[in-house]
Design an enzyme around this catalytic site. Sequence first.
Site, PDB file in Angstrom:
ATOM      1  NE  ARG A 134      -3.526  -2.265   2.798  1.00 33.58           N
ATOM      2  CZ  ARG A 134      -3.244  -3.440   3.372  1.00 33.58           C
ATOM      3  NH1 ARG A 134      -2.023  -3.651   3.877  1.00 33.58           N
ATOM      4  NH2 ARG A 134      -4.168  -4.390   3.443  1.00 33.58           N
ATOM      5  CE  LYS A 180      -7.411  -1.485   5.598  1.00 37.28           C
ATOM      6  NZ  LYS A 180      -8.129  -1.718   4.317  1.00 37.28           N
ATOM      7  CG  HIS A 184      -5.096   0.540  -3.561  1.00 36.58           C
ATOM      8  ND1 HIS A 184      -4.341   0.366  -2.427  1.00 36.58           N
ATOM      9  CD2 HIS A 184      -6.141  -0.309  -3.448  1.00 36.58           C
ATOM     10  CE1 HIS A 184      -4.907  -0.538  -1.649  1.00 36.58           C
ATOM     11  NE2 HIS A 184      -6.007  -0.973  -2.245  1.00 36.58           N
ATOM     12  NE  ARG A 211      -3.479  -4.016  -0.832  1.00 40.04           N
ATOM     13  CZ  ARG A 211      -2.937  -4.906  -0.005  1.00 40.04           C
ATOM     14  NH1 ARG A 211      -1.635  -5.120  -0.033  1.00 40.04           N
ATOM     15  NH2 ARG A 211      -3.688  -5.593   0.835  1.00 40.04           N
ATOM     16  CG  HIS A 269      -6.081  -9.548   1.255  1.00 38.09           C
ATOM     17  ND1 HIS A 269      -6.039 -10.293   0.096  1.00 38.09           N
ATOM     18  CD2 HIS A 269      -5.983  -8.246   0.867  1.00 38.09           C
ATOM     19  CE1 HIS A 269      -5.922  -9.477  -0.949  1.00 38.09           C
ATOM     20  NE2 HIS A 269      -5.878  -8.243  -0.505  1.00 38.09           N
ATOM     21  CE1 TYR A 314      -7.358  -7.910  -6.361  1.00 37.15           C
ATOM     22  CE2 TYR A 314      -8.059  -8.939  -4.316  1.00 37.15           C
ATOM     23  CZ  TYR A 314      -7.699  -7.818  -5.035  1.00 37.15           C
ATOM     24  OH  TYR A 314      -7.686  -6.590  -4.405  1.00 37.15           O
TER      25      TYR A 314
END
Length: 211
Positions: A53, A82, A159, A162, A185, A194
């Site tokens: 990120r 994050k 982003h 990513r 994640h 994905y």
Amino acid sequence: MNTATHWKVDVTKILCRSEITTVLADLKRKEPRSVNTRQNLIIFRLSTCCGLRASEIVGLNLGDLRVGVTRPYINVRRTIAKGDKARRVPLWWDAGTLADLEAWKVHRQANGASAGDPLICTQCRGNEGKRLDRFNLRKRFLAACSCLGDDRVADLTIHHGRHSFVSHALAGGRSLAEVRDAAGHSNVAITSIYTHVAVDDEGETGHLFVF
């Protein structure tokens, strides 16, 4: 609301294999002439080939790049990750990315940078070494992609690099658990979104994850 069931990947924002190789070739052709272009190459690598990120890229220190081990990795510290969730991003998945990041670390060290200094920083003479902010980072990512043309660049943000990383890693045969951990994640359901994203121009996804 369950994010995994209510959010979908915009496939038009995923950089396909030919676009990634085009950007990398353009940057590597130009990098000997400009340290800023060389750093743009590193920013593109960290986003698109490592899945970091923007906040993580600007927060990385030189010492977070662990390249002198059997399986090199990026140490994303809890303080910049994050959700305060530290992780390791494998660099041994992609030889080209590892080579470029290792060379950048050597370059920064040769110019006096230590482990606690920022990996990505200003390169202006007289102001070298200052940590970049996210605004400048995003501009540099788009500058790196400029060879794709104005219309394509207008569709992209850092982003999306990513998102491209996750898509290509899965297409290259990495497991959901491996990619979940590399991307940070919160659960594998997000990563699984994905799994059906086509990452090549022809829609073929059976290639190895090597750039």
